[in-house]
Motif scaffolding. Structure first.
Motif, PDB file in Angstrom:
ATOM      1  N   ASP A  10       0.732  -1.177  -0.099  1.00 22.41           N
ATOM      2  CA  ASP A  10      -0.079  -0.087   0.017  1.00 22.41           C
ATOM      3  C   ASP A  10       0.945   1.257  -0.105  1.00 22.41           C
ATOM      4  OD1 ASP A  10      -2.386  -1.360  -0.084  1.00 22.41           O
ATOM      5  OD2 ASP A  10      -2.558  -1.401   2.275  1.00 22.41           O
ATOM      6  N   THR A  11       1.896   1.157   0.901  1.00 22.01           N
ATOM      7  CA  THR A  11       2.920   2.439   0.826  1.00 22.01           C
ATOM      8  C   THR A  11       3.379   2.763  -0.415  1.00 22.01           C
ATOM      9  OG1 THR A  11       3.263   1.802   3.105  1.00 22.01           O
ATOM     10  CG2 THR A  11       4.861   3.431   2.054  1.00 22.01           C
ATOM     11  N   TRP A  12       3.859   1.946  -1.189  1.00 22.88           N
ATOM     12  CA  TRP A  12       4.635   2.393  -2.538  1.00 22.88           C
ATOM     13  C   TRP A  12       3.821   2.000  -3.779  1.00 22.88           C
ATOM     14  CZ3 TRP A  12       8.389   4.837  -1.012  1.00 22.88           C
ATOM     15  CH2 TRP A  12       8.861   4.506   0.485  1.00 22.88           C
ATOM     16  N   ARG A  13       2.587   1.978  -3.673  1.00 21.71           N
ATOM     17  CA  ARG A  13       1.685   1.736  -5.138  1.00 21.71           C
ATOM     18  C   ARG A  13       2.117   3.007  -5.910  1.00 21.71           C
ATOM     19  NH1 ARG A  13      -2.650   1.417  -1.661  1.00 21.71           N
ATOM     20  NH2 ARG A  13      -3.222   3.363  -2.375  1.00 21.71           N
ATOM     21  N   ARG A  14       1.851   2.864  -7.292  1.00 23.75           N
ATOM     22  CA  ARG A  14       2.150   4.034  -8.150  1.00 23.75           C
ATOM     23  C   ARG A  14       1.247   4.894  -7.981  1.00 23.75           C
ATOM     24  NH1 ARG A  14       6.338   5.839 -10.457  1.00 23.75           N
ATOM     25  NH2 ARG A  14       5.389   6.332 -12.385  1.00 23.75           N
ATOM     26  N   ASN A  15       0.110   4.646  -7.400  1.00 25.37           N
ATOM     27  CA  ASN A  15      -0.894   5.794  -7.350  1.00 25.37           C
ATOM     28  C   ASN A  15      -0.783   6.516  -5.810  1.00 25.37           C
ATOM     29  OD1 ASN A  15      -1.804   3.717  -5.698  1.00 25.37           O
ATOM     30  ND2 ASN A  15      -4.172   3.800  -6.728  1.00 25.37           N
ATOM     31  N   THR A  16       0.352   6.559  -5.276  1.00 23.71           N
ATOM     32  CA  THR A  16       0.657   7.208  -3.928  1.00 23.71           C
ATOM     33  C   THR A  16       1.494   8.011  -4.288  1.00 23.71           C
ATOM     34  OG1 THR A  16       2.365   5.700  -3.311  1.00 23.71           O
ATOM     35  CG2 THR A  16      -0.232   5.205  -2.648  1.00 23.71           C
ATOM     36  N   ALA A  17       1.850   9.034  -3.659  1.00 24.02           N
ATOM     37  CA  ALA A  17       2.996  10.272  -3.781  1.00 24.02           C
ATOM     38  C   ALA A  17       4.189   9.665  -3.252  1.00 24.02           C
ATOM     39  CB  ALA A  17       2.572  11.446  -2.664  1.00 24.02           C
ATOM     40  N   ALA A  18       4.242   8.509  -2.306  1.00 21.51           N
ATOM     41  CA  ALA A  18       5.486   8.145  -2.093  1.00 21.51           C
ATOM     42  C   ALA A  18       6.022   7.150  -3.229  1.00 21.51           C
ATOM     43  CB  ALA A  18       5.339   7.178  -0.991  1.00 21.51           C
ATOM     44  N   GLY A  19       5.030   6.496  -3.818  1.00 29.51           N
ATOM     45  CA  GLY A  19       5.426   5.521  -4.875  1.00 29.51           C
ATOM     46  C   GLY A  19       5.714   6.484  -6.071  1.00 29.51           C
ATOM     47  N   ARG A  20       5.444   7.558  -6.444  1.00 24.37           N
ATOM     48  CA  ARG A  20       5.660   8.290  -7.516  1.00 24.37           C
ATOM     49  C   ARG A  20       7.112   8.856  -7.279  1.00 24.37           C
ATOM     50  NH1 ARG A  20       1.785   9.635 -11.664  1.00 24.37           N
ATOM     51  NH2 ARG A  20       0.617   7.920 -11.614  1.00 24.37           N
ATOM     52  N   TRP A  21       7.359   9.621  -6.105  1.00 18.34           N
ATOM     53  CA  TRP A  21       8.761  10.032  -5.891  1.00 18.34           C
ATOM     54  C   TRP A  21       9.861   9.395  -5.585  1.00 18.34           C
ATOM     55  CZ3 TRP A  21       9.734  15.391  -6.516  1.00 18.34           C
ATOM     56  CH2 TRP A  21       8.308  16.159  -6.814  1.00 18.34           C
ATOM     57  N   TYR A  22       9.509   8.037  -5.098  1.00 20.66           N
ATOM     58  CA  TYR A  22      10.716   7.007  -4.906  1.00 20.66           C
ATOM     59  C   TYR A  22      11.577   7.072  -6.166  1.00 20.66           C
ATOM     60  CZ  TYR A  22      13.173   2.977  -4.164  1.00 20.66           C
ATOM     61  OH  TYR A  22      14.252   2.051  -3.807  1.00 20.66           O
ATOM     62  N   GLY A  23      11.110   6.855  -7.256  1.00 20.43           N
ATOM     63  CA  GLY A  23      11.877   6.687  -8.491  1.00 20.43           C
ATOM     64  C   GLY A  23      12.398   7.962  -9.226  1.00 20.43           C
ATOM     65  N   LEU A  24      12.487   9.148  -8.364  1.00 17.99           N
ATOM     66  CA  LEU A  24      13.238  10.359  -8.958  1.00 17.99           C
ATOM     67  C   LEU A  24      14.552  10.079  -9.047  1.00 17.99           C
ATOM     68  CD1 LEU A  24      12.858  13.021 -10.214  1.00 17.99           C
ATOM     69  CD2 LEU A  24      13.071  13.886  -7.679  1.00 17.99           C
ATOM     70  N   GLY A  25      15.345  10.215  -9.985  1.00 18.34           N
ATOM     71  CA  GLY A  25      16.685  10.077 -10.221  1.00 18.34           C
ATOM     72  C   GLY A  25      17.257   8.695 -10.615  1.00 18.34           C
ATOM     73  N   ARG A  26      18.325   8.761 -11.497  1.00 20.68           N
ATOM     74  CA  ARG A  26      19.013   7.649 -11.799  1.00 20.68           C
ATOM     75  C   ARG A  26      20.395   7.688 -11.538  1.00 20.68           C
ATOM     76  NH1 ARG A  26      16.089   9.233 -17.091  1.00 20.68           N
ATOM     77  NH2 ARG A  26      14.480   7.854 -17.182  1.00 20.68           N
ATOM     78  N   TYR A  27      20.685   6.525 -10.795  1.00 22.90           N
ATOM     79  CA  TYR A  27      22.270   6.472 -10.135  1.00 22.90           C
ATOM     80  C   TYR A  27      22.548   5.140  -9.912  1.00 22.90           C
ATOM     81  CZ  TYR A  27      25.980   9.105  -7.668  1.00 22.90           C
ATOM     82  OH  TYR A  27      26.955   9.578  -7.502  1.00 22.90           O
ATOM     83  N   TYR A  28      23.805   4.980  -9.616  1.00 22.78           N
ATOM     84  CA  TYR A  28      24.286   3.477  -9.382  1.00 22.78           C
ATOM     85  C   TYR A  28      23.805   2.864  -8.204  1.00 22.78           C
ATOM     86  CZ  TYR A  28      27.674   4.277 -13.069  1.00 22.78           C
ATOM     87  OH  TYR A  28      28.479   4.477 -14.426  1.00 22.78           O
ATOM     88  N   ALA A  29      23.976   1.523  -8.011  1.00 25.60           N
ATOM     89  CA  ALA A  29      23.956   0.776  -6.696  1.00 25.60           C
ATOM     90  C   ALA A  29      22.734   1.146  -5.822  1.00 25.60           C
ATOM     91  CB  ALA A  29      25.231   0.936  -6.046  1.00 25.60           C
ATOM     92  N   MET A  30      21.392   1.343  -6.543  1.00 28.99           N
ATOM     93  CA  MET A  30      20.308   1.819  -5.813  1.00 28.99           C
ATOM     94  C   MET A  30      19.633   0.635  -5.071  1.00 28.99           C
ATOM     95  SD  MET A  30      18.692   4.098  -8.768  1.00 28.99           S
ATOM     96  CE  MET A  30      18.401   2.797  -9.797  1.00 28.99           C
ATOM     97  N   PHE A  31      19.519   0.906  -3.674  1.00 32.35           N
ATOM     98  CA  PHE A  31      18.733   0.025  -2.947  1.00 32.35           C
ATOM     99  C   PHE A  31      17.450  -0.237  -3.518  1.00 32.35           C
ATOM    100  CE2 PHE A  31      21.675   1.372   0.795  1.00 32.35           C
ATOM    101  CZ  PHE A  31      22.210   0.140   1.054  1.00 32.35           C
ATOM    102  N   PRO A  32      17.027  -1.629  -3.611  1.00 34.28           N
ATOM    103  CA  PRO A  32      15.593  -1.818  -3.869  1.00 34.28           C
ATOM    104  C   PRO A  32      14.838  -1.518  -2.644  1.00 34.28           C
ATOM    105  CG  PRO A  32      17.086  -4.024  -4.143  1.00 34.28           C
ATOM    106  CD  PRO A  32      17.971  -2.695  -3.337  1.00 34.28           C
ATOM    107  N   ARG A  33      13.792  -0.928  -3.198  1.00 40.49           N
ATOM    108  CA  ARG A  33      12.420  -0.296  -2.518  1.00 40.49           C
ATOM    109  C   ARG A  33      12.115  -1.433  -1.304  1.00 40.49           C
ATOM    110  NH1 ARG A  33       7.997   1.391  -5.438  1.00 40.49           N
ATOM    111  NH2 ARG A  33       7.414  -0.896  -5.336  1.00 40.49           N
TER     112      ARG A  33
END
Length: 384
Positions: A10-33
């Motif tokens: 529920d926290t990380w659904r794409r239709n939530t603010a948290a789910g949308r903003w989590y993916g901002l930015g591209r970088y190395y070695a990103m921890f899985p959500r």
């Protein structure tokens, strides 16, 4: 701040603010959500402080603050800091970001659209070059929340797959050299960049990100600088969890692989080999992470848990084990090999490579032993 957290899904659904903003930015070695949600929700309590001294694009502090934990994050790379700071404290009103984008478009000078290099001619249409130069000159991304939020969107989409952003075909993550890119575009008969309206493209991207507003988050501090210099300024004995992924030894160049976005932030055009951050010298690498771990230890509570994600290659993993034991010689050290869910960054950019193989090192704190056993962690033998 008191946040009400439901299930991970529920926290990380794409239709939530948290789910949308989590993916901002591209970088190395990103921890899985999901990994971060599991670690932080089980090993900390609301209002605990979570520390990440090599924060990259800020996944760990973002998940921590969405889960109601405070966060302290540090990174030396301006692009990493930009993404992290924008996610931790985005401009609250999307209309302010849109208005600033319109203002930026109007601030262009007659010479801004002019190409200074064959790479620019092939990478971006004149109107895109104009907006990028105006952003490079005018946006106060270090001090203004609105400007920083807008700059994060421009940086994210200035370099993308053909048809997905503002540029000709480019790797979304790694910036190859200008000369290599020109040669590739020429051979692929892709010398003309797409004719896009950068303001319209960016407004669409911004609207999509803000569709569900901005997430409710606990407080955080995001520092741009070397953790060896920044952490000594922080209060001692506050953090309940250290979760971080140090740079990998001799694998990637965290400065020059981001040269294009760094140019947008005011640095030189093209690679700067005097500022390479590939960490190829093994003793210097060990000294770096040992120093950062030692400064982190001062900030941690006695009962804190320490979790460090490393590259599985022995060059990095052995040095990481040595650094951990230098700083915490009397604590139990556990490990758990893991693989990224997706192919490695290099594989998607024509460099070969397979799925990223990593290893998590854990020094369990209060209440972490049963969690570690249930996740499959095993003791690291003294020979390490």
């Amino acid at each position: 701040m008191t946040l009400t957290i439901t299930s991970e899904a529920d926290t990380w659904r794409r239709n939530t603010a948290a789910g949308r903003w989590y993916g901002l930015g591209r970088y190395y070695a990103m921890f899985p959500r999901g990994f971060l949600h599991d670690v932080i929700s089980h090993l900390t309590s609301p209002n605990d402080l979570v520390l990440d001294p090599f924060c990259g694009r800020g996944n760990a502090p973002f998940v921590a603050t969405v889960l109601g934990r405070r966060a302290l994050a540090v990174d030396i790379n301006p692009i990493a800091w930009l993404y992290t700071a924008a996610k931790q404290d985005p401009a609250p009103d999307v209309d302010d970001v849109m208005a600033r984008l319109d203002e930026l478009a109007r601030s262009q000078r007659p010479t801004d659209q002019r190409s200074r290099h064959r790479f620019e001619t092939m990478a971006w249409a004149p109107q895109v070059r104009g907006l990028l130069r105006a952003a490079r000159r005018d946006l106060q991304w270090r001090t203004s929340v609105v400007d920083r939020t807008l700059m994060a969107f421009i940086a994210l989409h200035m370099q993308d797959k053909l048809g997905s952003g503002l540029s000709n075909s480019l790797s979304p993550t790694i910036a190859l050299s200008p000369e290599y890119s020109v040669e590739w575009w020429t051979e692929a008969d892709m010398a003309r960049p797409p004719d896009v309206d950068p303001v319209a493209v960016l407004k669409d991207k911004i609207r999509r990100r803000y569709k569900y507003g901005i997430p409710a988050q606990a407080t955080s501090e995001v520092l741009l600088g070397d953790s060896r210099a920044e952490l000594p300024r922080q209060p001692a004995g506050e953090a309940m969890l250290l979760v971080t992924s140090p740079p990998y030894c001799g694998v990637t160049d965290y400065w020059n692989d981001h040269w294009l976005r760094l140019w947008l932030l005011g640095h030189q055009f093209g690679q700067d080999w005097k500022r390479t951050s590939k960490f190829s010298h093994q003793m210097a690498y060990r000294e770096l992470i040992t120093s950062v771990f030692r400064e982190s230890d001062r900030i941690l509570r006695d009962e804190a848990t320490i979790l460090v994600r490393s590259d599985q290659r022995r060059r990095t993993a052995d040095l990481c084990i040595a650094a951990i034991r230098d700083v915490w010689p009397d604590r139990q050290l556990l490990q758990l090999p893991t693989s990224a869910a997706l192919a490695g960054t290099s594989n998607g950019h024509g460099r070969g490579g397979t799925k990223s193989r990593e290893i998590d090192f854990l020094l369990p704190g209060a209440g972490a032993d049963s969690w570690a056993r249930s996740r499959g962690f095993r003791r690291v033998e003294a020979s390490g």
